[in-house]
Motif scaffolding. Structure first.
Motif, short mmCIF file in Angstrom:
data_model
loop_
_atom_site.label_atom_id
_atom_site.label_comp_id
_atom_site.label_asym_id
_atom_site.label_seq_id
_atom_site.Cartn_x
_atom_site.Cartn_y
_atom_site.Cartn_z
N SER A 94 45.14 40.09 35.34
CA SER A 94 46.40 39.26 36.31
C SER A 94 45.97 37.91 36.52
N MET A 272 53.66 38.68 34.18
CA MET A 272 54.49 39.91 34.67
C MET A 272 53.56 40.93 35.66
N ARG A 273 52.41 40.98 35.07
CA ARG A 273 51.47 41.89 35.80
C ARG A 273 51.24 41.37 37.28
N LEU A 275 52.93 39.18 38.88
CA LEU A 275 53.94 39.24 39.57
C LEU A 275 54.66 40.52 40.14
N ASP A 276 53.66 41.78 39.58
CA ASP A 276 54.37 43.04 39.96
C ASP A 276 55.44 43.50 39.32
N LEU A 277 55.82 42.73 38.11
CA LEU A 277 57.11 43.17 37.08
C LEU A 277 57.02 44.26 36.47
N ILE A 278 55.61 44.70 35.88
CA ILE A 278 55.31 45.91 35.40
C ILE A 278 55.12 47.06 36.35
N PRO A 279 55.82 48.21 35.99
CA PRO A 279 55.62 49.45 36.91
C PRO A 279 54.28 50.03 36.84
#
Length: 342
Positions: A94, A272-273, A275-279
């Motif tokens: 992150s 993306m990690r 911003l919590d965009l990856i499940p």
């Protein structure tokens, strides 16, 4: 007809890659089986499959005369697959980790690269290498191995023989460093974070950093990868500076050489990690895919190294490359001590 005609070259190109990819997968399978054999016999895996893949691949290449039909697939596996592995690795780091690295570490890495290039160039000239060959070895040693050499060569108008000699020794030294790093850590007694930092500062290629740090632990892997990627980003400024020094007389590298696409992809997945965009459920499969692609890439890397050819490149090149690597290692340990990395 046009669509059918245009698809034929693409299909032919894909078929050309199959023998080399298949051989890389075969070496990967052998490495995984050897690791399992280690565990069953000793109850512990002394050499990870990542490292074994390099060893087996190098033995195959150096023992047998592989037909040229294997080369396209081996090159594809060693470059494209490893770049994909690096991109996927971005999902495990992150921006918070980058923030924890701090501006001092980033500045220290940049300074280490610059000093290493200058000292490595001086070493090369001191042992009698011509200026362009010394420059290639200095940049390859200090930044990212073959990628830096390939990007530097057109800027300084290096001879093909000089490029081949530089890449040959960089490849062999890269494998030697990966194999020797865990042993060095046992002697030096570095912490996981210190070891990751040292690996990121000294090992040539990103996937080699993964191979060198995997036996130590996840903290070393993440630290080493982060430090290495910061180091790779120095390629752009260094190439730009070399272009200015040489007065723009030679071919300038493309943007993709100065900012490799996989660095951009890594940064995007890292963002993306963050911003919590990856499940969350996708993180483990992404990490596993990255690990498997890396093993295949390391197998291909080994298949690219022929020790017999390296022996013909010359004693002075070998001496300059080894001394330059030792200088970089010393600078890295100094930086770790100065910054007080725990």
């Amino acid at each position: 007809m046009d669509n059918g005609s245009s698809s034929m070259p693409q299909l032919s190109q894909s078929i050309r890659h199959l023998p080399g990819i298949a051989l890389s997968l075969l070496v990967t399978l052998a490495a995984v089986m050897l690791e399992k054999l280690e565990f069953s016999v000793f109850g512990h895996s002394w050499l990870e499959s990542l490292v074994l893949a390099i060893v087996v691949g190098t033995l195959v290449r150096s023992t047998f005369s592989l037909h040229r039909r294997f080369d396209p697939g081996i090159d594809f596996s060693a470059r494209i697959l490893l770049e994909c592995a690096v991109v996927l690795l971005g999902a495990s780091i992150s921006l918070e980790a980058l923030g924890r690295a701090g501006a001092w570490l980033v500045a220290g890495i940049a300074l280490t690269v610059v000093v290493s290039i200058l000292l490595s160039y001086w070493v090369g000239r001191a042992v009698g290498l011509p200026p362009k060959l010394a420059t290639l070895i200095a940049c390859g040693n200090s930044i990212c191995g073959n990628s830096a050499i390939a990007a530097t060569a057109p800027v300084i108008d290096a001879k093909p023989d000089d490029v081949a000699a530089s890449i040959a020794f960089t490849a062999v030294l890269g494998v030697a460093v990966v194999l020797g790093m865990p042993v060095l850590n046992t002697v030096a007694g570095l912490s996981d974070i210190q070891y990751g930092t040292f690996a990121g500062l000294t090992v040539y290629a990103v996937p080699q950093v993964l191979a060198a740090t995997a036996p130590i632990g996840i903290a070393s892997i993440q630290t080493g990868t982060l430090v290495k990627l910061i180091r790779v980003l120095m390629l752009g400024p260094v190439i730009f500076a070399l272009g200015l020094i040489h007065g723009g007389r030679h071919q300038r590298p493309s943007l993709r050489h100065m900012v490799p696409w996989f660095i951009v992809g890594f940064a995007l997945l890292m963002a993306m990690r963050s911003l919590d965009l990856i499940p969350p459920m996708a993180l483990a499969p992404l990490a596993e895919a990255s690990g498997m692609l890396t093993i295949v890439a390391m197998a291909a890397l080994g298949l690219s190294v022929d020790i017999r050819h390296t022996a013909r490149a010359g004693g002075r090149v070998m001496l300059a490359a080894v001394i330059s690597l030792l200088v970089l290692g010393g600078l890295s340990l100094i930086l770790i001590a100065v910054l007080g990395i725990p």
